[in-house]
Motif scaffolding. Structure first.
Motif, PDB file in Angstrom:
ATOM      1  N   HIS A   9      -9.075 -36.163  30.986  1.00  8.09           N
ATOM      2  CA  HIS A   9      -7.643 -35.861  31.001  1.00  8.09           C
ATOM      3  C   HIS A   9      -7.394 -34.431  30.528  1.00  8.09           C
ATOM      4  CE1 HIS A   9      -3.342 -36.335  30.753  1.00  8.09           C
ATOM      5  NE2 HIS A   9      -3.348 -36.085  29.456  1.00  8.09           N
ATOM      6  N   PHE A  10      -8.084 -34.022  29.475  1.00  7.51           N
ATOM      7  CA  PHE A  10      -7.910 -32.666  28.964  1.00  7.51           C
ATOM      8  C   PHE A  10      -8.242 -31.636  30.046  1.00  7.51           C
ATOM      9  CE2 PHE A  10      -9.672 -28.799  27.111  1.00  7.51           C
ATOM     10  CZ  PHE A  10      -8.642 -28.405  26.278  1.00  7.51           C
ATOM     11  N   LYS A  40       2.283 -31.289  27.239  1.00  9.40           N
ATOM     12  CA  LYS A  40       1.265 -32.286  27.591  1.00  9.40           C
ATOM     13  C   LYS A  40       0.162 -32.380  26.544  1.00  9.40           C
ATOM     14  CE  LYS A  40       1.714 -32.622  32.605  1.00  9.40           C
ATOM     15  NZ  LYS A  40       1.062 -32.438  33.918  1.00  9.40           N
ATOM     16  N   TYR A  41       0.065 -31.361  25.695  1.00 11.19           N
ATOM     17  CA  TYR A  41      -0.938 -31.384  24.635  1.00 11.19           C
ATOM     18  C   TYR A  41      -0.380 -32.002  23.352  1.00 11.19           C
ATOM     19  CZ  TYR A  41      -3.415 -28.197  27.754  1.00 11.19           C
ATOM     20  OH  TYR A  41      -4.028 -27.634  28.840  1.00 11.19           O
ATOM     21  N   GLU A  45       2.426 -37.219  24.577  1.00 15.40           N
ATOM     22  CA  GLU A  45       2.021 -37.162  25.982  1.00 15.40           C
ATOM     23  C   GLU A  45       0.507 -37.219  26.162  1.00 15.40           C
ATOM     24  OE1 GLU A  45       3.967 -34.122  28.324  1.00 15.40           O
ATOM     25  OE2 GLU A  45       5.686 -34.108  26.960  1.00 15.40           O
ATOM     26  N   PHE A  46      -0.217 -36.540  25.276  1.00 12.65           N
ATOM     27  CA  PHE A  46      -1.654 -36.429  25.492  1.00 12.65           C
ATOM     28  C   PHE A  46      -2.353 -37.788  25.374  1.00 12.65           C
ATOM     29  CE2 PHE A  46      -6.044 -35.643  24.199  1.00 12.65           C
ATOM     30  CZ  PHE A  46      -6.451 -34.778  25.210  1.00 12.65           C
ATOM     31  N   TRP A  47      -2.047 -38.555  24.326  1.00  6.67           N
ATOM     32  CA  TRP A  47      -2.781 -39.806  24.120  1.00  6.67           C
ATOM     33  C   TRP A  47      -2.410 -40.858  25.150  1.00  6.67           C
ATOM     34  CZ3 TRP A  47      -7.012 -39.229  21.853  1.00  6.67           C
ATOM     35  CH2 TRP A  47      -7.157 -38.332  20.803  1.00  6.67           C
TER      36      TRP A  47
END
Length: 405
Positions: A9-10, A40-41, A45-47
């Motif tokens: 995803h990253f 997004k980071y 949102e990221f998890w």
């Protein structure tokens, strides 16, 4: 949810960001590209993106909706990123309904860049220049009328231009639209909210940040008052004070110009890498235009000390392992107007333009000591002239990452 999902995803969102940045550069809105999708980071949102990762084949938001009936990550994202048309909706007091609002040109341009980049990232080798148009034509949001009619028409026109004539034609049209819009916005009266103090446009009845109602001032009345005051004959004492003030301004201007012109492009290279080696945030900020620092502080509601703290934390986290940095210039090239006009002619924010007239690209050999031993890397380093000083593009990007991540 494991390492595969985390790293996958990253990498997906980072590749997407970098693709959008390149597109925004070609569209004349590079600064928006630097800040694109930084939310997004954020943990919210990221998890969720990691939890519902789809091997980079489609958006995790879709999988989250299928599992929960809604996407928490998307709701967080759309309220913080103005390149999404979903951001641009509001309650209409006449119809008593939530209705779409026409997107400003610069955010329409970023939306175009975002859609083209997303098609490239998710479709990979299957991508061609007709894909973004085909996706938009199938969009349920379009079919349900969630876009403002003008926004839909312009986006359709741009995507059709891309499909029929290619990227060069589409981005040339975007640059034209952005430049024309920038000229129009330069004529907009800028005011400050009477409640929170943030910058707003002169015609706003309510502050878009805190919602406070603004007391409207009649410009003609102000003009009349100015004429009346100006018609009074100045006194001899007043003239003396005015002369003294003018002399002070001239002296300060000469001092300022002298201080700004002391370092050339090569000096900026030296100062940047000294700041990196010493993890010196204060020295690094000296290689960034003060106008940009002000915009970052205004948008993120930071004091100068708080911004300095953010940059210092970023340096300590990512650059503390670099020691004994030695830099040598192997080649250099002056960038002419055609080379960098699209790259540097961007908006800082609402009404502040950073128009670059000169830039130099250095090819560097950078030697340094890290935990893995002695390392040597080749780097391209762009230095640009803004007003009367030279500044580092790498430093500008580092400040953006520090403040917005």
């Amino acid at each position: 949810m494991g390492w595969h999902s985390f790293w996958g995803h990253f990498c997906t969102i980072t590749r997407h960001r970098h693709t959008v940045m390149r597109h925004c550069r070609r569209a004349g809105i590079f600064w928006q590209g630097l800040r694109h999708d930084l939310s997004k980071y954020s943990p919210t949102e990221f998890w969720q993106g990691v939890r519902y990762y789809q091997d980079g084949k489609r958006s995790p938001n879709e999988a989250e909706r299928e599992a929960l009936g809604y996407s928490l990550a998307w709701m967080h994202h759309k309220g913080r990123n103005r390149h999404h048309f979903e951001y641009w909706s509001d309650y209409n007091p006449r119809t008593k309904q939530l209705e779409p609002v026409e997107m400003p040109v610069r955010f329409l341009a970023e939306m175009f860049c975002d859609r083209v980049a997303a098609s490239k990232i998710y479709m990979k080798d299957a991508y061609d220049q007709t894909c973004p148009l085909a996706y938009f034509q199938k969009s349920t949001s379009r079919k349900r009328g969630l876009l403002h009619a003008n926004t839909e028409r312009e986006l359709m026109r741009l995507l059709t231009l891309l499909a029929e004539q290619g990227e060069d034609a589409a981005f040339a049209e975007l640059r034209r639209m952005v430049a024309e819009d920038r000229k129009k916005r330069k004529g907009v009266i800028v005011m400050f909210c009477q409640n929170c103090g943030k910058k707003i446009e002169g015609g706003d009845l309510f502050c878009p940040f805190c919602g406070a109602k603004q007391q409207q001032v009649n410009p003609s009345e102000n003009a009349g008052a100015s004429l009346t005051a100006g018609s009074q004959k100045p006194t001899r004492k007043g003239l003396g004070i005015a002369v003294i003030c003018v002399l002070i301004v001239i002296v300060l201007a000469l001092v300022l110009i002298g201080s700004l012109c002391t370092g050339g492009p090569k000096q900026v290279v030296k100062e940047y890498y000294q700041a990196i080696e010493k993890c010196d945030a204060k020295k690094l900020l000296d290689t960034v235009p003060k106008d940009y620092l002000k915009e970052v502080m205004d948008e993120k509601d930071l004091t100068k000390r708080e911004l300095l703290k953010e940059v210092q934390a970023y340096l300590d986290k990512y650059y503390s392992g670099y020691d004994d940095i030695k830099v040598s210039i192997t080649d250099q090239e002056k960038l002419d107007q055609d080379d960098f006009s699209d790259y540097f002619d961007f908006d800082l924010e609402e009404d502040a333009d950073l128009e670059i007239k000169k830039a130099v690209q250095f090819d560097l050999k950078v030697r340094y000591q890290s935990d893995e031993g002695k390392q040597t890397e080749k780097e391209e380093f762009v230095v640009f002239r803004y007003e009367n000083g030279w500044y580092s593009m790498d430093a500008v990007f580092l400040v953006a990452m520090s403040a917005y991540l």
